[in-house]
Motif scaffolding. Structure first.
Motif, PDB file in Angstrom:
ATOM      1  N   LEU A 102       0.849  -1.192   0.000  1.00  0.00           N
ATOM      2  CA  LEU A 102       0.000   0.000   0.000  1.00  0.00           C
ATOM      3  C   LEU A 102       0.883   1.241   0.000  1.00  0.00           C
ATOM      4  O   LEU A 102       1.896   1.295   0.715  1.00  0.00           O
ATOM      5  CB  LEU A 102      -0.909   0.028   1.234  1.00  0.00           C
ATOM      6  CG  LEU A 102      -1.856  -1.166   1.426  1.00  0.00           C
ATOM      7  CD1 LEU A 102      -2.632  -1.018   2.728  1.00  0.00           C
ATOM      8  CD2 LEU A 102      -2.816  -1.283   0.257  1.00  0.00           C
ATOM      9  N   ALA A 103       0.500   2.224  -0.798  1.00  0.00           N
ATOM     10  CA  ALA A 103       1.235   3.488  -0.840  1.00  0.00           C
ATOM     11  C   ALA A 103       0.249   4.611  -1.109  1.00  0.00           C
ATOM     12  O   ALA A 103      -0.743   4.427  -1.828  1.00  0.00           O
ATOM     13  CB  ALA A 103       2.306   3.442  -1.923  1.00  0.00           C
ATOM     14  N   CYS A 104       0.507   5.768  -0.516  1.00  0.00           N
ATOM     15  CA  CYS A 104      -0.385   6.913  -0.656  1.00  0.00           C
ATOM     16  C   CYS A 104       0.334   8.042  -1.382  1.00  0.00           C
ATOM     17  O   CYS A 104       1.513   8.316  -1.139  1.00  0.00           O
ATOM     18  CB  CYS A 104      -0.839   7.412   0.712  1.00  0.00           C
ATOM     19  SG  CYS A 104      -1.869   6.224   1.612  1.00  0.00           S
TER      20      CYS A 104
ATOM     21  N   ALA B  57      -2.455   0.217  -4.510  1.00  0.00           N
ATOM     22  CA  ALA B  57      -2.441  -1.036  -3.753  1.00  0.00           C
ATOM     23  C   ALA B  57      -2.186  -2.213  -4.680  1.00  0.00           C
ATOM     24  O   ALA B  57      -2.677  -2.252  -5.810  1.00  0.00           O
ATOM     25  CB  ALA B  57      -3.773  -1.231  -3.026  1.00  0.00           C
ATOM     26  N   ARG B  58      -1.402  -3.156  -4.179  1.00  0.00           N
ATOM     27  CA  ARG B  58      -1.276  -4.482  -4.797  1.00  0.00           C
ATOM     28  C   ARG B  58      -1.671  -5.496  -3.742  1.00  0.00           C
ATOM     29  O   ARG B  58      -1.041  -5.602  -2.690  1.00  0.00           O
ATOM     30  CB  ARG B  58       0.159  -4.761  -5.253  1.00  0.00           C
ATOM     31  CG  ARG B  58       0.567  -4.091  -6.533  1.00  0.00           C
ATOM     32  CD  ARG B  58      -0.248  -4.506  -7.745  1.00  0.00           C
ATOM     33  NE  ARG B  58      -0.113  -5.900  -8.116  1.00  0.00           N
ATOM     34  CZ  ARG B  58       0.864  -6.385  -8.868  1.00  0.00           C
ATOM     35  NH1 ARG B  58       1.825  -5.592  -9.303  1.00  0.00           N
ATOM     36  NH2 ARG B  58       0.888  -7.667  -9.185  1.00  0.00           N
ATOM     37  N   LEU B  59      -2.718  -6.252  -4.020  1.00  0.00           N
ATOM     38  CA  LEU B  59      -3.212  -7.257  -3.086  1.00  0.00           C
ATOM     39  C   LEU B  59      -2.700  -8.623  -3.517  1.00  0.00           C
ATOM     40  O   LEU B  59      -3.457  -9.510  -3.912  1.00  0.00           O
ATOM     41  CB  LEU B  59      -4.742  -7.225  -3.047  1.00  0.00           C
ATOM     42  CG  LEU B  59      -5.370  -5.832  -2.886  1.00  0.00           C
ATOM     43  CD1 LEU B  59      -6.874  -5.937  -2.776  1.00  0.00           C
ATOM     44  CD2 LEU B  59      -4.788  -5.095  -1.690  1.00  0.00           C
ATOM     45  N   GLY B  60      -1.387  -8.784  -3.474  1.00  0.00           N
ATOM     46  CA  GLY B  60      -0.771  -9.989  -3.997  1.00  0.00           C
ATOM     47  C   GLY B  60      -0.508  -9.832  -5.486  1.00  0.00           C
ATOM     48  O   GLY B  60      -0.888  -8.835  -6.112  1.00  0.00           O
ATOM     49  N   PRO B  61       0.134 -10.820  -6.112  1.00  0.00           N
ATOM     50  CA  PRO B  61       0.507 -10.695  -7.532  1.00  0.00           C
ATOM     51  C   PRO B  61      -0.676 -10.616  -8.487  1.00  0.00           C
ATOM     52  O   PRO B  61      -0.517 -10.146  -9.613  1.00  0.00           O
ATOM     53  CB  PRO B  61       1.325 -11.972  -7.786  1.00  0.00           C
ATOM     54  CG  PRO B  61       1.807 -12.403  -6.438  1.00  0.00           C
ATOM     55  CD  PRO B  61       0.727 -12.017  -5.482  1.00  0.00           C
ATOM     56  N   GLU B  62      -1.879 -11.064  -8.085  1.00  0.00           N
ATOM     57  CA  GLU B  62      -2.990 -11.168  -9.030  1.00  0.00           C
ATOM     58  C   GLU B  62      -4.016 -10.048  -8.914  1.00  0.00           C
ATOM     59  O   GLU B  62      -5.010 -10.065  -9.640  1.00  0.00           O
ATOM     60  CB  GLU B  62      -3.703 -12.513  -8.846  1.00  0.00           C
ATOM     61  CG  GLU B  62      -2.850 -13.718  -9.159  1.00  0.00           C
ATOM     62  CD  GLU B  62      -3.636 -15.012  -9.127  1.00  0.00           C
ATOM     63  OE1 GLU B  62      -4.403 -15.243 -10.076  1.00  0.00           O
ATOM     64  OE2 GLU B  62      -3.497 -15.774  -8.157  1.00  0.00           O
ATOM     65  N   ASP B  63      -3.822  -9.093  -8.019  1.00  0.00           N
ATOM     66  CA  ASP B  63      -4.854  -8.071  -7.834  1.00  0.00           C
ATOM     67  C   ASP B  63      -4.189  -6.741  -7.507  1.00  0.00           C
ATOM     68  O   ASP B  63      -3.022  -6.690  -7.090  1.00  0.00           O
ATOM     69  CB  ASP B  63      -5.803  -8.483  -6.705  1.00  0.00           C
ATOM     70  CG  ASP B  63      -7.141  -7.757  -6.780  1.00  0.00           C
ATOM     71  OD1 ASP B  63      -7.311  -6.932  -7.697  1.00  0.00           O
ATOM     72  OD2 ASP B  63      -8.007  -8.012  -5.924  1.00  0.00           O
TER      73      ASP B  63
ATOM     74  N   LEU C  20      -9.071   7.752  -1.333  1.00  0.00           N
ATOM     75  CA  LEU C  20      -8.950   7.178   0.006  1.00  0.00           C
ATOM     76  C   LEU C  20     -10.226   6.471   0.467  1.00  0.00           C
ATOM     77  O   LEU C  20     -10.159   5.318   0.919  1.00  0.00           O
ATOM     78  CB  LEU C  20      -8.540   8.280   0.992  1.00  0.00           C
ATOM     79  CG  LEU C  20      -8.213   7.827   2.415  1.00  0.00           C
ATOM     80  CD1 LEU C  20      -7.085   6.812   2.413  1.00  0.00           C
ATOM     81  CD2 LEU C  20      -7.826   9.047   3.269  1.00  0.00           C
ATOM     82  N   PRO C  21     -11.423   7.076   0.377  1.00  0.00           N
ATOM     83  CA  PRO C  21     -12.630   6.359   0.828  1.00  0.00           C
ATOM     84  C   PRO C  21     -12.901   5.098   0.020  1.00  0.00           C
ATOM     85  O   PRO C  21     -13.275   4.061   0.574  1.00  0.00           O
ATOM     86  CB  PRO C  21     -13.745   7.398   0.645  1.00  0.00           C
ATOM     87  CG  PRO C  21     -13.060   8.717   0.581  1.00  0.00           C
ATOM     88  CD  PRO C  21     -11.736   8.454  -0.044  1.00  0.00           C
ATOM     89  N   VAL C  22     -12.708   5.184  -1.306  1.00  0.00           N
ATOM     90  CA  VAL C  22     -12.945   4.002  -2.148  1.00  0.00           C
ATOM     91  C   VAL C  22     -11.924   2.915  -1.836  1.00  0.00           C
ATOM     92  O   VAL C  22     -12.254   1.726  -1.768  1.00  0.00           O
ATOM     93  CB  VAL C  22     -12.897   4.391  -3.636  1.00  0.00           C
ATOM     94  CG1 VAL C  22     -12.994   3.151  -4.523  1.00  0.00           C
ATOM     95  CG2 VAL C  22     -14.013   5.364  -3.964  1.00  0.00           C
ATOM     96  N   ALA C  23     -10.670   3.301  -1.616  1.00  0.00           N
ATOM     97  CA  ALA C  23      -9.631   2.322  -1.300  1.00  0.00           C
ATOM     98  C   ALA C  23      -9.945   1.597   0.002  1.00  0.00           C
ATOM     99  O   ALA C  23      -9.770   0.374   0.103  1.00  0.00           O
ATOM    100  CB  ALA C  23      -8.275   3.013  -1.212  1.00  0.00           C
TER     101      ALA C  23
ATOM    102  N   PRO D 227       5.644   1.354   2.547  1.00  0.00           N
ATOM    103  CA  PRO D 227       6.747   2.316   2.658  1.00  0.00           C
ATOM    104  C   PRO D 227       6.198   3.724   2.842  1.00  0.00           C
ATOM    105  O   PRO D 227       5.173   4.093   2.270  1.00  0.00           O
ATOM    106  CB  PRO D 227       7.481   2.156   1.322  1.00  0.00           C
ATOM    107  CG  PRO D 227       6.454   1.619   0.388  1.00  0.00           C
ATOM    108  CD  PRO D 227       5.545   0.763   1.206  1.00  0.00           C
ATOM    109  N   GLY D 228       6.865   4.500   3.629  1.00  0.00           N
ATOM    110  CA  GLY D 228       6.362   5.837   3.918  1.00  0.00           C
ATOM    111  C   GLY D 228       5.255   5.760   4.956  1.00  0.00           C
ATOM    112  O   GLY D 228       5.097   4.781   5.685  1.00  0.00           O
ATOM    113  N   SER D 229       4.442   6.777   5.012  1.00  0.00           N
ATOM    114  CA  SER D 229       3.377   6.833   6.014  1.00  0.00           C
ATOM    115  C   SER D 229       2.085   6.279   5.435  1.00  0.00           C
ATOM    116  O   SER D 229       1.793   6.441   4.254  1.00  0.00           O
ATOM    117  CB  SER D 229       3.165   8.279   6.473  1.00  0.00           C
ATOM    118  OG  SER D 229       2.797   9.092   5.367  1.00  0.00           O
ATOM    119  N   LEU D 230       1.298   5.611   6.298  1.00  0.00           N
ATOM    120  CA  LEU D 230       0.006   5.058   5.900  1.00  0.00           C
ATOM    121  C   LEU D 230      -1.084   5.843   6.617  1.00  0.00           C
ATOM    122  O   LEU D 230      -1.016   6.074   7.827  1.00  0.00           O
ATOM    123  CB  LEU D 230      -0.070   3.570   6.269  1.00  0.00           C
ATOM    124  CG  LEU D 230      -1.215   2.777   5.644  1.00  0.00           C
ATOM    125  CD1 LEU D 230      -1.081   2.761   4.126  1.00  0.00           C
ATOM    126  CD2 LEU D 230      -1.216   1.350   6.181  1.00  0.00           C
TER     127      LEU D 230
END
Length: 406
Positions: A134-136, A143-149, A155-158, A178-181
């Motif tokens: 996750l990165a902002c 976002a990468r939710l694993g290699p397939e997604d 921000l609200p939709v994410a 990495p960085g701030s979440l």
């Protein structure tokens, strides 16, 4: 990020993208070799399609296109649909990249022909199995939710998409951020046993038995948006069309040849049946007037031997040649192998024959008797030189006297 929500070419996401990854922009120079052009991921969403497992190839793409066009109410010339998969799942993919055709044409022009690929920005995030990245960037979340997604969204939709992904499961074992979440995203994962990593520390990942997240390590570069998803099919169609008539003529010729061969085989079968019928009629008329005709060769041989005996006078023996010929026919029919044959006027025909076993020796003696010969089994014993049984027979021709059976 500028006022229109587009990320500028000089803006990176927390230093996440290495050198060579550049956001495309109007008026900027075309990309150089080995550079990767990035476009806003929100304009190229990765969507799930429901497809039968048995559907393969172009048919699978057509069904996926129809589903997406129905869902998005987009025409064939408005929306591009591209299958997305990790290596090894080329035949059973369930996700597609969806993009506006006009936007893709614009990106293709901005990138130029020499760069490595043009990708939605979320596909440039490092990722590995079991790890979400996750990165902002301002109000945009990549976002990468694993290699397939993966996705890029506000921000609200994410936050909503992450909750849905956690509900579907499985949850990740680690989140690389990495960085701030943003706090709004951290609250999404409350109650889950998930490790948060600010750096892809090999020691921490090794303790979790996870591979370090890597950039473009799962075939992402193969989904270059510059490539026309229909170009390969169009090229294949253009290459095949000039050959359609020769292929059709060849197929027709092959069909005609196969039909001619079938007719010829049918004619041969009919001719063979006619010859067999004529042969049986001749045998029935001249040699075997009654009873079944089971072995034409041996039965005709027996009839000829009996006819010769009758012609030379009652009580006379058949000639040695007739006796040997008839005996050999019966032995061949029984699968016996004669090793030695000798004829004398006093003893008749003496034969040493190899058979499979003792039962076969008895069957041979019985078959010779049924052929009208008088048979005496002198001896049967196991053969020392070869497998099987060796039997010694005394064979005499047909006569009015009843011979001994073995």
């Amino acid at each position: 990020m500028n006022a229109t929500g587009e990320i500028r070419t000089d803006e990176t996401v927390g230093g996440l993208f290495p050198d060579g990854f550049v956001y495309l922009a109007e008026g900027a120079p075309v990309l150089k070799a080995r550079q990767v052009g990035l476009v806003p991921g929100a304009e190229v969403p990765l969507m799930v399609v429901s497809l039968p497992a048995a559907l393969r190839g172009h048919a699978r793409e057509q069904v996926a296109e129809r589903q997406m066009r129905d869902a998005l109410a987009g025409g064939r010339d408005i929306v591009e649909i591209r299958p997305f998969h990790i290596p090894g799942k080329e035949q059973d993919w369930t996700r597609v990249l969806v993009a506006d055709r006009a936007a893709v044409a614009r990106w293709r022009k901005m990138a130029g022909p020499h760069c490595r690929a043009v990708l939605p920005d979320y596909l440039a995030l490092p990722v590995s199995a079991g790890v979400w990245t996750l990165a902002c960037a301002g109000e945009t979340v990549l976002a990468r939710l694993g290699p397939e997604d993966g996705f890029s969204a506000s921000l609200p939709v994410a936050a909503r998409l992450l909750r849905d992904a956690l509900a579907r499961g499985p949850a990740p074992r680690a989140i690389y951020a990495p960085g701030s979440l943003r706090p709004e995203l951290e609250t999404v994962f409350e109650g889950y046993d998930i490790a948060f990593l600010r750096e892809a520390a090999p020691e921490a990942l090794k303790a979790l038995k996870l591979d370090p997240p890597r950039v473009l390590a799962h075939g992402e570069a193969g989904f270059d948006l510059r490539r026309d998803p229909r170009a390969a099919r169009a090229a294949l169609k253009a290459a095949v069309l000039p050959w359609r008539w020769p292929l059709l003529v060849g197929a027709v010729a092959a069909g005609l040849w196969a039909g001619a061969q079938m007719l010829a085989m049918t004619g041969l079968e009919e001719q063979t049946a006619q010859y067999r019928k004529a042969t049986l009629e001749m045998v029935r008329a001249d040699f075997v007037p009654s009873g079944p005709v089971l072995d034409i060769r041996s039965q005709v041989g027996r009839a000829l031997a009996e006819a010769r005996v009758a012609a030379t006078g009652a009580g006379q023996e058949a000639s040695p040649l007739d006796l040997i010929g008839l005996s050999a026919d019966v032995m061949t029919a029984q699968g016996a192998v004669p090793d030695y044959m000798d004829y004398s006027a006093e003893e008749g025909l003496r034969a040493l024959v190899r058979v499979e076993n003792f039962a076969a020796a008895d069957d041979l003696a019985a078959a010779l008797g049924e052929a009208g010969l008088r048979v005496t089994v002198v001896e049967s014993r196991v053969s020392e030189a070869n497998d099987g049984v060796r039997t010694e027979l005394r064979i005499a021709g047909p006569s009015g006297e009843e011979g001994e059976g073995g």
